[in-house]
Design an enzyme around this catalytic site. Structure first.
Site, PDB file in Angstrom:
ATOM      1  CB  ILE A  14      58.783  89.054  97.708  1.00  0.00           C
ATOM      2  CG1 ILE A  14      59.952  88.805  98.745  1.00  0.00           C
ATOM      3  CG2 ILE A  14      58.436  87.799  97.256  1.00  0.00           C
ATOM      4  CD1 ILE A  14      60.235  90.089  99.296  1.00  0.00           C
ATOM      5  CB  SER A  36      55.353  84.643  86.212  1.00  0.00           C
ATOM      6  OG  SER A  36      54.785  85.557  87.480  1.00  0.00           O
ATOM      7  NE  ARG A  37      48.567  84.128  87.627  1.00  0.00           N
ATOM      8  CZ  ARG A  37      47.903  84.552  88.575  1.00  0.00           C
ATOM      9  NH1 ARG A  37      46.684  84.148  88.783  1.00  0.00           N
ATOM     10  NH2 ARG A  37      48.288  85.627  89.356  1.00  0.00           N
ATOM     11  CE  LYS A  90      56.007  86.285 105.492  1.00  0.00           C
ATOM     12  NZ  LYS A  90      55.472  87.334 104.936  1.00  0.00           N
ATOM     13  CG  ASP A 168      51.934  88.801 104.383  1.00  0.00           C
ATOM     14  OD1 ASP A 168      52.099  87.769 103.629  1.00  0.00           O
ATOM     15  OD2 ASP A 168      52.484  89.935 103.841  1.00  0.00           O
TER      16      ASP A 168
END
Ligand code: NAP
Length: 308
Positions: A14, A36-37, A90, A168
């Site tokens: 997203i 971010s990993r 969300k 979801d």
């Protein structure tokens, strides 16, 4: 007011599909960092996680959390404690108690918290809300049926506890219904279908009722191949009001009224800039409350195992 210096946490689907473009298109906010990993962006300061980012000395005013809901609380808490404004994808969290704790912490820290519901930004939602406030609603029927293999390839977290399974996407429908309904409603029955090998449901059938006796039914299913269905049909005393395509189209009494391009995420970032500028928060957790109720009151039916 100077532009908000923003960091994205969790550079996944997203973030890439919607957030990057929306930030670029929104005045008053600039992307300056990513945490971010396993992902990075050229020309932007990148860190493996939010803690490293916050300790780095790179100046950010706000963070936008695009990670899965499990683990989001710790990231949001760390950001709020560091005095950053926070925007939540969300669902806003994995439990009810944690999101209220974040709301209280944001207030204490004097920063803005924005629990976003992108589907509420669909073009037909506000016109539908206005129309329904002027009519008598008799019933609401939600059908939210999509192909999980198409929309969530390889996403293991959605099947884990806290990932919500079919809720979801289903919570997007609930975010619209809670916005357009002229009165509040509560759950009265919930049937949940869990694949034998998964910890989250693949389908759900819910019935709600309002204090005034309006029945709201919702069917969520992740097993739909072919055409996808994201429809909300409201029967009123003056004829049906129907939102299709996830809320981007409105059909009133059989006539198409609104068919618009998607501006959901640009609207969200515009609103975030406004909230930060005016020192306010926006934290409506009602869609998550309904989902929690669906699990609390849910009858568990075991169905065929699901393989990716
Ligand atoms: P995703 O593709 O799995 O991306 C999430 C990113 O978060 C991952 O790429 C990962 O990046 C990072 N991450 C941090 N901790 C993680 C963990 N424990 N497990 C997995 N990833 C972790 O998910 P997404 O579809 O973007 O969804 C993220 C949030 O956006 C969810 O709350 C979802 O409901 C919401 N959302 C998604 C869509 C959609 O169409 N996909 C639409 C609207 C809203 P690193 O590995 O680099 O850390």
């Amino acid at each position: 007011m100077p532009s908000i210096r923003l960091a994205i946490v969790g550079l996944g689907k997203i973030a890439r599909d919607q957030h990057l473009g929306a930030i670029e298109a929104t005045q008053g906010i600039d992307l300056v960092a990513v945490a971010s990993r396993n992902a990075a962006l050229d020309g932007i300061a990148c860190f493996p996680d939010i803690h490293t980012l916050l300790a780095s000395g790179v100046e950010v005013d706000a963070v936008s959390l695009c990670t899965p809901p499990q683990g989001r609380f710790e990231q949001a808490r760390a950001a709020l404690l560091a005095g950053k404004h926070v925007m939540l994808e969300k669902p806003p969290g994995a439990t009810i108690a944690e999101v209220f704790a974040l709301e209280a912490l944001a207030q204490k820290q004097g920063v803005s918290l924005f629990a976003t519901w992108h589907s509420r930004e669909s073009a037909a939602v506000e016109p539908a809300r206005k129309l329904l406030s002027e009519r008598k609603v008799r019933s609401v029927e939600v059908e939210w049926k999509e192909d999980v293999r198409h929309w969530h390839p390889g996403q293991a977290w959605i099947w884990e506890p806290g990932g919500l399974g079919v809720f979801d996407p289903g919570i997007n429908a609930l975010s619209i219904v809670t916005r357009i309904m002229p009165e509040s409603f509560h759950l009265v029955s919930s049937e949940l279908s869990f694949p034998a090998n998964r910890a989250a449901p693949i389908a759900a059938d819910l019935t709600f009722e309002s204090a005034g006796g309006i029945k709201v039914s919702a069917a969520f299913d992740w097993r739909q191949t072919g055409p996808q269905t994201w429809d909300i049909r409201v029967e009123t005393d003056e004829g049906p009001v129907v939102l299709t395509h996830g809320g981007s189209r409105l059909i009133v009494d059989g006539k198409a009224q609104i068919v618009e391009e998607d501006r959901e995420y640009r609207n969200l970032y515009g609103r975030f800039v406004e909230l930060v500028g005016s020192g306010r928060s926006d934290t409506d957790f009602s869609p998550l409350v309904h989902v929690a109720d669906a699990f609390m009151l849910g009858r568990r039916n075991v169905v065929e195992s699901f393989e990716d």
